[in-house]
Design an enzyme around this catalytic site. Structure first.
Site, PDB file in Angstrom:
ATOM      1  N   ARG A  94       0.842  -1.209   0.000  1.00  0.00           N
ATOM      2  CA  ARG A  94       0.000   0.000   0.000  1.00  0.00           C
ATOM      3  C   ARG A  94       0.875   1.255   0.000  1.00  0.00           C
ATOM      4  O   ARG A  94       0.457   2.315  -0.458  1.00  0.00           O
ATOM      5  CB  ARG A  94      -0.966   0.001   1.198  1.00  0.00           C
ATOM      6  CG  ARG A  94      -1.819   1.276   1.288  1.00  0.00           C
ATOM      7  CD  ARG A  94      -3.059   1.105   2.145  1.00  0.00           C
ATOM      8  NE  ARG A  94      -2.783   0.523   3.424  1.00  0.00           N
ATOM      9  CZ  ARG A  94      -2.240   1.154   4.471  1.00  0.00           C
ATOM     10  NH1 ARG A  94      -1.897   2.422   4.382  1.00  0.00           N
ATOM     11  NH2 ARG A  94      -2.038   0.520   5.607  1.00  0.00           N
ATOM     12  N   TYR A 109     -16.721  15.782 -15.179  1.00  0.00           N
ATOM     13  CA  TYR A 109     -17.274  14.426 -15.118  1.00  0.00           C
ATOM     14  C   TYR A 109     -18.228  14.306 -13.920  1.00  0.00           C
ATOM     15  O   TYR A 109     -17.961  14.852 -12.850  1.00  0.00           O
ATOM     16  CB  TYR A 109     -16.101  13.443 -15.010  1.00  0.00           C
ATOM     17  CG  TYR A 109     -16.484  12.019 -14.766  1.00  0.00           C
ATOM     18  CD1 TYR A 109     -17.323  11.345 -15.645  1.00  0.00           C
ATOM     19  CD2 TYR A 109     -16.007  11.331 -13.658  1.00  0.00           C
ATOM     20  CE1 TYR A 109     -17.677  10.027 -15.417  1.00  0.00           C
ATOM     21  CE2 TYR A 109     -16.347  10.013 -13.421  1.00  0.00           C
ATOM     22  CZ  TYR A 109     -17.191   9.370 -14.311  1.00  0.00           C
ATOM     23  OH  TYR A 109     -17.543   8.067 -14.083  1.00  0.00           O
ATOM     24  N   LYS A 141      -8.893   4.703 -19.075  1.00  0.00           N
ATOM     25  CA  LYS A 141      -9.295   5.083 -20.428  1.00  0.00           C
ATOM     26  C   LYS A 141      -8.103   4.915 -21.387  1.00  0.00           C
ATOM     27  O   LYS A 141      -7.613   3.817 -21.527  1.00  0.00           O
ATOM     28  CB  LYS A 141      -9.853   6.506 -20.425  1.00  0.00           C
ATOM     29  CG  LYS A 141     -10.792   6.803 -19.254  1.00  0.00           C
ATOM     30  CD  LYS A 141     -12.044   5.950 -19.233  1.00  0.00           C
ATOM     31  CE  LYS A 141     -12.932   6.370 -18.068  1.00  0.00           C
ATOM     32  NZ  LYS A 141     -13.978   5.455 -17.746  1.00  0.00           N
ATOM     33  N   ASP A 183      -7.884  17.473 -15.124  1.00  0.00           N
ATOM     34  CA  ASP A 183      -8.191  16.094 -15.505  1.00  0.00           C
ATOM     35  C   ASP A 183      -7.992  16.003 -17.022  1.00  0.00           C
ATOM     36  O   ASP A 183      -8.730  16.622 -17.789  1.00  0.00           O
ATOM     37  CB  ASP A 183      -9.635  15.758 -15.111  1.00  0.00           C
ATOM     38  CG  ASP A 183     -10.046  14.334 -15.501  1.00  0.00           C
ATOM     39  OD1 ASP A 183      -9.391  13.737 -16.377  1.00  0.00           O
ATOM     40  OD2 ASP A 183     -11.038  13.837 -14.943  1.00  0.00           O
TER      41      ASP A 183
HETATM   42  C1  LIG Z   1     -13.089  12.619 -17.435  1.00  0.00           C
HETATM   43  C2  LIG Z   1     -13.081  11.502 -16.443  1.00  0.00           C
HETATM   44  N1  LIG Z   1     -12.369  11.641 -15.312  1.00  0.00           N
HETATM   45  C3  LIG Z   1     -12.340  10.670 -14.372  1.00  0.00           C
HETATM   46  C4  LIG Z   1     -13.050   9.499 -14.528  1.00  0.00           C
HETATM   47  C5  LIG Z   1     -13.022   8.468 -13.446  1.00  0.00           C
HETATM   48  O1  LIG Z   1     -12.166   7.437 -13.779  1.00  0.00           O
HETATM   49  P1  LIG Z   1     -12.279   5.970 -13.117  1.00  0.00           P
HETATM   50  O2  LIG Z   1     -13.520   5.349 -13.656  1.00  0.00           O
HETATM   51  O3  LIG Z   1     -11.007   5.326 -13.536  1.00  0.00           O
HETATM   52  O4  LIG Z   1     -12.351   6.173 -11.643  1.00  0.00           O
HETATM   53  C6  LIG Z   1     -13.809   9.314 -15.689  1.00  0.00           C
HETATM   54  C7  LIG Z   1     -14.570   8.064 -15.879  1.00  0.00           C
HETATM   55  O5  LIG Z   1     -15.351   7.911 -16.799  1.00  0.00           O
HETATM   56  C8  LIG Z   1     -13.830  10.335 -16.670  1.00  0.00           C
HETATM   57  O6  LIG Z   1     -14.555  10.222 -17.799  1.00  0.00           O
END
Ligand SMILES: Cc1ncc(COP(=O)(O)O)c(C=O)c1O
Length: 401
Positions: free
Chosen positions: A56, A109, A207, A182
């Site tokens: 961890r 998001y 992704k 992000d």
């Molecule tokens: C723009 C964006 N940021 C963060 C996330 C979150 O990622 P995770 O599903 O790996 O937690 C997503 C998930 O769809 C996303 O589209």
């Protein structure tokens, strides 16, 4: 002679000595690492001596991924997490605490918005949302009171708005805030926000970086002092990335550039073709000259990704008919994978919003968001043509009660 079980436990944990370097990073599938003596264990746990004690805290496979991410984001340090949301959470709470304020883009998001409002809101961290493309509004929100963080996404979901990182970083720093981005819709191959002044860049490596829809992971990169704080949050809250997951992400990362070139070429070809079709009201792709942020794209993007959105005339009925007629895309709500995915935000990711709220968020009822995969472009063009035919048919048909 020790007993069978004692010998079995020792025998099964004897790692082989390897004098030749493996060409891929081994999966260190272990929770614990044994030190030579108690002093060494103490020193490693306290960080006084480099090494591994407990996964961890640190694991060689996840450390290899963090180092690779730092290099490719153009950062001195990075840390990796069990998901993108865990990475976003740790980044935000490493910088803000009770009584602090965050200014965030109103086009983030859904789970990020919920994290800001519900989770951090309950802990006494307030978030004010603004239109991140309206720099006067961002400046006013930052000037309204001390703010710790300005938060935005490189490309917004599903409106495909492009954040001007250089301008937003400048505004944040002028008001004493950190600029956190992000970059999931772009990936570090397409855009590297740290090069434009961002303090921390977060990716859902689930992704594009992982790229194959088979692993959940998150990454944060930035200055080592900031990453130390981010890491401290992860150590105490968990959300560590598993070694096998880190291996899968490393495997995806190796081909990020070639995958993105193909994602970009195919998505751009489809977007250009859609712009010329009857029944298509608007196409939002960062590489089209019609995109309102194309000057920012020219300055800050190295390429496109597979992400774009387009709006059908005929609203929800047309959009649903289009989706149902498609044969290639998988019916799923994720993105950034080898598989093409098409989603209808008004009935999925943004279903909580009524038509007026959708309108205010710039989301027409016929909007579709595409994450173009690695399939052959001719096949996708034919499939989308079939979808458009079905959409036009649904628009012409009398509405059923
Ligand atoms: C723009 C964006 N940021 C963060 C996330 C979150 O990622 P995770 O599903 O790996 O937690 C997503 C998930 O769809 C996303 O589209």
């Amino acid at each position: 002679m020790t007993g069978f079980s004692t010998r079995a436990i020792r025998a099964s944990a004897r790692a082989p000595r390897v004098d030749q370097h493996p060409t891929s990073v081994p999966i260190y599938q272990t929770a614990t690492f044994a030190a030579e003596d108690a002093d060494e264990l103490d020193a490693v746990l306290l960080g006084a001596q480099p090494g591994y004690a407990y996964s961890r805290l640190d694991n060689p496979t996840t450390t290899a991924l963090a180092d690779a991410i730092a290099e490719l984001e153009g950062a001195e340090a990075a840390h990796v997490f069990g998901s993108g949301m865990a990475a976003i959470h740790a980044s935000l709470v490493s910088l803000a605490g009770t009584g602090d304020r965050i200014v965030a883009s109103n086009a983030v998001y859904g789970s990020t918005q919920s994290l800001l409002v519900n989770v951090l809101g309950r802990l006494g961290i307030r978030t004010d949302f603004v239109d991140a493309t309206d720099h006067d509004a961002v400046a006013a929100a930052l000037a309204a009171g001390p703010a710790r963080i300005l938060y935005a996404e490189t490309l917004s979901n599903p409106t495909m708005i492009v954040a001007d990182h250089a301008a937003l970083a400048g505004l944040a720093h002028r008001h004493g805030a950190a600029y956190v981005v992000d970059n999931t819709f772009a990936s570090p191959y397409v855009c590297r926000p740290l090069e434009h002044g961002a303090d921390l860049v977060v990716e859902s490596a689930t992704k594009y970086i992982g790229g194959h829809s088979d692993v959940l992971a998150g990454t944060v990169a930035g200055h080592p002092d900031l990453i130390d704080e981010v890491r401290r949050v992860q150590i105490d809250t968990g959300a560590a990335l598993a070694p096998l997951a880190a291996f899968l992400v490393l495997r995806g990362l190796a081909t990020l550039g070639v995958r993105l070139d193909r994602h970009a070429a195919t998505s751009t070809a489809l977007a250009r073709w859609l712009e010329r079709q009857d029944g298509v009201r608007q196409v939002r792709h960062p590489m089209l000259p019609s995109h309102p942020g194309s000057d920012i794209v020219a300055r800050q993007f190295h390429a496109a990704s597979g992400m774009f959105a387009f709006e059908l005339e005929g609203g929800r009925r047309a959009a649903r008919a289009f989706m149902d007629a498609l044969l290639i895309p998988t019916r799923t709500a994720s993105l950034g994978s080898i598989h093409t995915m098409v989603v209808h935000p008004p009935s999925t990711t943004h279903r909580q919003l009524d038509d007026a709220q959708l309108e205010a968020a710039g989301i027409g009822p016929g909007l579709l968001r595409c994450s173009i995969g690695l399939e052959d472009v001719e096949d996708l063009l034919a499939d989308f043509a079939g979808g458009l035919e079905a959409a036009r048919g649904a628009t012409r048909a009398p509405a059923t009660a």
